[in-house]
Design an enzyme around this catalytic site. Structure first.
Site, PDB file in Angstrom:
ATOM      1  N   CYS A 181      -6.021 -18.827  18.296  1.00  0.00           N
ATOM      2  CA  CYS A 181      -7.341 -19.404  18.581  1.00  0.00           C
ATOM      3  C   CYS A 181      -8.449 -18.519  18.026  1.00  0.00           C
ATOM      4  O   CYS A 181      -9.248 -17.966  18.790  1.00  0.00           O
ATOM      5  CB  CYS A 181      -7.491 -19.616  20.070  1.00  0.00           C
ATOM      6  SG  CYS A 181      -6.407 -20.904  20.636  1.00  0.00           S
ATOM      7  N   GLU A 182      -8.452 -18.329  16.739  1.00  0.00           N
ATOM      8  CA  GLU A 182      -9.456 -17.507  16.048  1.00  0.00           C
ATOM      9  C   GLU A 182      -9.672 -18.119  14.673  1.00  0.00           C
ATOM     10  O   GLU A 182      -8.696 -18.353  13.952  1.00  0.00           O
ATOM     11  CB  GLU A 182      -8.931 -16.076  15.797  1.00  0.00           C
ATOM     12  CG  GLU A 182      -8.660 -15.249  16.996  1.00  0.00           C
ATOM     13  CD  GLU A 182      -9.902 -14.582  17.572  1.00  0.00           C
ATOM     14  OE1 GLU A 182     -10.865 -14.349  16.819  1.00  0.00           O
ATOM     15  OE2 GLU A 182      -9.893 -14.325  18.779  1.00  0.00           O
ATOM     16  N   TYR A 191      -8.467  -5.562   7.608  1.00  0.00           N
ATOM     17  CA  TYR A 191      -9.135  -5.020   6.431  1.00  0.00           C
ATOM     18  C   TYR A 191      -9.029  -5.889   5.195  1.00  0.00           C
ATOM     19  O   TYR A 191      -8.809  -5.398   4.094  1.00  0.00           O
ATOM     20  CB  TYR A 191      -8.745  -3.562   6.121  1.00  0.00           C
ATOM     21  CG  TYR A 191      -7.391  -3.073   6.561  1.00  0.00           C
ATOM     22  CD1 TYR A 191      -7.299  -2.178   7.612  1.00  0.00           C
ATOM     23  CD2 TYR A 191      -6.239  -3.472   5.913  1.00  0.00           C
ATOM     24  CE1 TYR A 191      -6.070  -1.685   8.006  1.00  0.00           C
ATOM     25  CE2 TYR A 191      -5.006  -2.983   6.305  1.00  0.00           C
ATOM     26  CZ  TYR A 191      -4.930  -2.090   7.356  1.00  0.00           C
ATOM     27  OH  TYR A 191      -3.719  -1.601   7.750  1.00  0.00           O
ATOM     28  N   SER A 200      -4.493   5.175   2.741  1.00  0.00           N
ATOM     29  CA  SER A 200      -3.328   4.339   2.497  1.00  0.00           C
ATOM     30  C   SER A 200      -3.641   3.301   1.423  1.00  0.00           C
ATOM     31  O   SER A 200      -4.809   2.990   1.180  1.00  0.00           O
ATOM     32  CB  SER A 200      -2.960   3.645   3.809  1.00  0.00           C
ATOM     33  OG  SER A 200      -1.629   3.230   3.793  1.00  0.00           O
ATOM     34  N   TYR A 218       3.245  -2.188   8.189  1.00  0.00           N
ATOM     35  CA  TYR A 218       2.113  -2.540   9.046  1.00  0.00           C
ATOM     36  C   TYR A 218       2.073  -4.045   9.331  1.00  0.00           C
ATOM     37  O   TYR A 218       1.012  -4.633   9.503  1.00  0.00           O
ATOM     38  CB  TYR A 218       0.791  -2.030   8.431  1.00  0.00           C
ATOM     39  CG  TYR A 218       0.900  -0.563   8.053  1.00  0.00           C
ATOM     40  CD1 TYR A 218       0.870   0.419   9.042  1.00  0.00           C
ATOM     41  CD2 TYR A 218       1.108  -0.169   6.733  1.00  0.00           C
ATOM     42  CE1 TYR A 218       1.023   1.760   8.714  1.00  0.00           C
ATOM     43  CE2 TYR A 218       1.264   1.175   6.396  1.00  0.00           C
ATOM     44  CZ  TYR A 218       1.221   2.131   7.394  1.00  0.00           C
ATOM     45  OH  TYR A 218       1.380   3.454   7.069  1.00  0.00           O
ATOM     46  N   GLU A 274       4.793  11.965   2.814  1.00  0.00           N
ATOM     47  CA  GLU A 274       5.033  11.046   3.934  1.00  0.00           C
ATOM     48  C   GLU A 274       4.822   9.582   3.555  1.00  0.00           C
ATOM     49  O   GLU A 274       3.938   8.909   4.108  1.00  0.00           O
ATOM     50  CB  GLU A 274       4.064  11.382   5.083  1.00  0.00           C
ATOM     51  CG  GLU A 274       4.180  12.786   5.610  1.00  0.00           C
ATOM     52  CD  GLU A 274       2.981  13.174   6.481  1.00  0.00           C
ATOM     53  OE1 GLU A 274       1.932  12.518   6.410  1.00  0.00           O
ATOM     54  OE2 GLU A 274       3.111  14.134   7.215  1.00  0.00           O
ATOM     55  N   PRO A 275       5.598   9.058   2.623  1.00  0.00           N
ATOM     56  CA  PRO A 275       5.401   7.652   2.272  1.00  0.00           C
ATOM     57  C   PRO A 275       5.912   6.719   3.362  1.00  0.00           C
ATOM     58  O   PRO A 275       6.995   6.938   3.924  1.00  0.00           O
ATOM     59  CB  PRO A 275       6.248   7.484   1.000  1.00  0.00           C
ATOM     60  CG  PRO A 275       7.253   8.576   1.048  1.00  0.00           C
ATOM     61  CD  PRO A 275       6.717   9.678   1.900  1.00  0.00           C
ATOM     62  N   GLY A 276       5.118   5.722   3.691  1.00  0.00           N
ATOM     63  CA  GLY A 276       5.562   4.699   4.647  1.00  0.00           C
ATOM     64  C   GLY A 276       5.613   3.364   3.930  1.00  0.00           C
ATOM     65  O   GLY A 276       6.667   2.830   3.610  1.00  0.00           O
ATOM     66  N   ARG A 277       4.398   2.870   3.607  1.00  0.00           N
ATOM     67  CA  ARG A 277       4.265   1.567   2.936  1.00  0.00           C
ATOM     68  C   ARG A 277       5.118   1.468   1.667  1.00  0.00           C
ATOM     69  O   ARG A 277       5.771   0.448   1.435  1.00  0.00           O
ATOM     70  CB  ARG A 277       2.797   1.384   2.554  1.00  0.00           C
ATOM     71  CG  ARG A 277       2.453   0.052   1.931  1.00  0.00           C
ATOM     72  CD  ARG A 277       1.044   0.104   1.333  1.00  0.00           C
ATOM     73  NE  ARG A 277       0.064   0.641   2.251  1.00  0.00           N
ATOM     74  CZ  ARG A 277      -0.632  -0.077   3.128  1.00  0.00           C
ATOM     75  NH1 ARG A 277      -0.450  -1.382   3.204  1.00  0.00           N
ATOM     76  NH2 ARG A 277      -1.504   0.504   3.936  1.00  0.00           N
TER      77      ARG A 277
HETATM   78  C1  PLP Z   1      -0.557  11.143   8.600  1.00  0.00           C
HETATM   79  C2  PLP Z   1      -0.033   9.966   7.874  1.00  0.00           C
HETATM   80  N1  PLP Z   1       1.011  10.125   7.051  1.00  0.00           N
HETATM   81  C3  PLP Z   1       1.540   9.085   6.374  1.00  0.00           C
HETATM   82  C4  PLP Z   1       1.029   7.815   6.512  1.00  0.00           C
HETATM   83  C5  PLP Z   1       1.678   6.706   5.757  1.00  0.00           C
HETATM   84  O1  PLP Z   1       0.831   6.090   4.872  1.00  0.00           O
HETATM   85  P1  PLP Z   1       1.410   5.022   3.877  1.00  0.00           P
HETATM   86  O2  PLP Z   1       2.144   4.024   4.696  1.00  0.00           O
HETATM   87  O3  PLP Z   1       0.217   4.428   3.226  1.00  0.00           O
HETATM   88  O4  PLP Z   1       2.303   5.733   2.924  1.00  0.00           O
HETATM   89  C6  PLP Z   1      -0.059   7.600   7.355  1.00  0.00           C
HETATM   90  C7  PLP Z   1      -0.646   6.254   7.483  1.00  0.00           C
HETATM   91  O5  PLP Z   1      -1.632   5.999   8.055  1.00  0.00           O
HETATM   92  C8  PLP Z   1      -0.606   8.698   8.067  1.00  0.00           C
HETATM   93  O6  PLP Z   1      -1.630   8.553   8.897  1.00  0.00           O
END
Ligand code: PLP
Length: 435
Positions: free
Chosen positions: A364-365, A337, A209, A394, A289-292
């Site tokens: 408290c850290e 991270y 990622s 995230y 599979e973009p998320g971020r």
């Molecule tokens: C299998 C899989 N696909 C897609 C993603 C999405 O990654 P990102 O949010 O960096 O695009 C992840 C993130 O950990 C993942 O484990």
């Protein structure tokens, strides 16, 4: 860094709603989400995939782990893309949002039998298999439900992606998937083929990622295609699908850039097309599979400053600690991270001199740090608001209740209107778990 409807003028605003108004109406800390920006980014990735791969374009599966709630699942349905879920909980949210199960892909390195059964029974389109045990478990669930389940095998192509160790996922020494190099992938292929209730559609790899270059994606695609060719040579049949995962990086700090969807998709289309031509393979259907990259830039976190204090360092310089009303419970990434963020004074402009500052949370850290090093105006005081951009991915999805701090809400803003799509947790929610 900021979503497209944010203006960082005298007072930060989104879709013309000032930050101070949002704080007054919804409280702080809060995740403020730019709804139109989410739609635009999802559509941009979808068009980039379609334009680059044409008739070989598969699905964009939005990675729910980056952030999901029922309302966002409804947006995904409306936009018409698919979704990648990796637990029964994420699956439940996707289904509640009305997403067509055939557009759902189930991931996870340790899916429970109950999760597998629920996914198969719900008609989930694809299950991405991650272990030898799971091959038999999915086959059994499919047999029980009287269907043939489409599956992909998650492979580790042996790539050291250029990102933080904790979010690199495709080198050899990792918990995910089957190694191509060691022969584990081939063993998995043979085992899947023994089950009449499984239809092996192809291979999947997710290399990590927050990756900001295209080379690692290119190598991954080439290695998967080499295995597709080996499969064809061995079994005289071609597998029709490749899922190249997510991982496309975004800008967190001034001067950084998001990885350009068109650039990555065009580069990958060229690599896939030429690798397939070299191997005399038909180009498979390619999914991503973009998320971020979709949700990350769509949110900022709005905090209120509670206290400040000056600390004299060993070298004689002074650092100002600015404590906000959230912290590692709503943004775990800096502690997890060493992720870096920036922030701006959001409720007013100030021409005061900027001084070396550290933005910390209320937990408290000592490691409860939102921003380790930042120059902020010296007149920032209790009651001021700070906004941290690019917290959509995230952030809320990794939020915890550490120190029994209720998790913040998500407020969607569109066309000058703001509404709660995920409410703030309350003390009653927290106490509700106690027997
Ligand atoms: C299998 C899989 N696909 C897609 C993603 C999405 O990654 P990102 O949010 O960096 O695009 C992840 C993130 O950990 C993942 O484990």
């Amino acid at each position: 860094m900021w979503s497209s409807n944010v203006s960082t003028g005298a007072e930060l605003s989104i879709s013309a709603i000032p930050a101070s108004q949002l704080a007054q109406d919804f409280g702080t800390p809060a995740f403020i989400m730019d709804e139109a920006d989410f739609y635009a980014r999802a559509c941009t990735w979808s068009s980039a995939l379609n334009n680059a791969f044409g008739s070989n374009a598969g699905n964009v599966y939005y990675a729910a782990k980056a952030f999901i709630c029922v309302e966002v699942a409804r947006w995904i349905k409306d936009i018409g893309i698919g979704i990648d879920v990796c637990t029964g909980g994420e699956l439940a949210v996707a289904l509640k949002g009305g997403i067509d199960p055939s557009k759902i892909e189930l991931h996870g390195n340790n899916k429970s039998v109950a999760e597998i059964n629920k996914a198969v029974a719900s008609g989930v389109g694809t299950i991405v298999i991650d272990s030898l045990f799971e091959i038999d478990r999915v086959a059994e669930a499919a047999t029980k439900n009287g269907l043939v389940q489409k599956v992909l095998l998650r492979l580790t192509p042996g790539i050291e992606a250029h990102t933080h160790e904790s979010i690199a996922t495709a080198h050899e020494d990792v918990k995910f998937g089957f190694s191509i190099a060691s022969g584990a992938a081939w063993k998995a292929i043979e085992q899947v083929r023994t089950h009449a209730s499984l239809e092996l559609r192809g291979f999947h790899a997710h290399i990590g990622s927050q990756i900001l270059e295209t080379e690692s994606f290119e190598i991954s695609a080439q290695r998967l295609i080499a295995l597709l060719a080996k499969y064809r040579d061995e079994f005289s049949a071609e597998l029709p699908e490749l899922d190249l995962g997510g991982g496309y990086g975004i800008a967190y700090l001034p001067g950084e850039n998001n990885l350009d969807p068109e650039l990555v998709m065009n580069t990958l289309a060229e690599v896939v097309t030429s690798a397939c031509a070299n191997q005399k393979l038909a180009v498979p259907r390619v999914s991503i599979e973009p998320g971020r990259a979709i949700v990350g830039p769509t949110m900022f976190t709005l905090y209120e400053v509670g206290t400040t204090k000056d600390v004299v360092l060993e070298n004689g310089s002074t650092r100002r600690y600015i404590s906000v009303d959230g912290g590692m419970s709503d943004n775990l990434r800096p502690a997890l991270y060493e992720a870096q963020y920036t922030a701006v004074l959001a409720n007013r402009s100030s021409s005061a001199k900027k001084i070396s500052s550290r933005v910390v949370g209320k937990h408290c850290e000592t490691g409860d740090i939102v921003i380790r090093e930042i120059d902020l105006q010296s007149d920032i005081a209790p009651g001021d608001l700070l906004a941290t951009p690019a917290t959509g991915a995230y952030g809320r999805s990794m939020a915890t209740n550490y120190n029994h701090v209720p998790r913040p809400p998500v407020i969607a803003v569109k066309d000058g209107k703001a509404r709660v799509i995920l409410r703030r947790e309350t003390e009653a929610d927290l106490l509700g778990l106690d027997i």
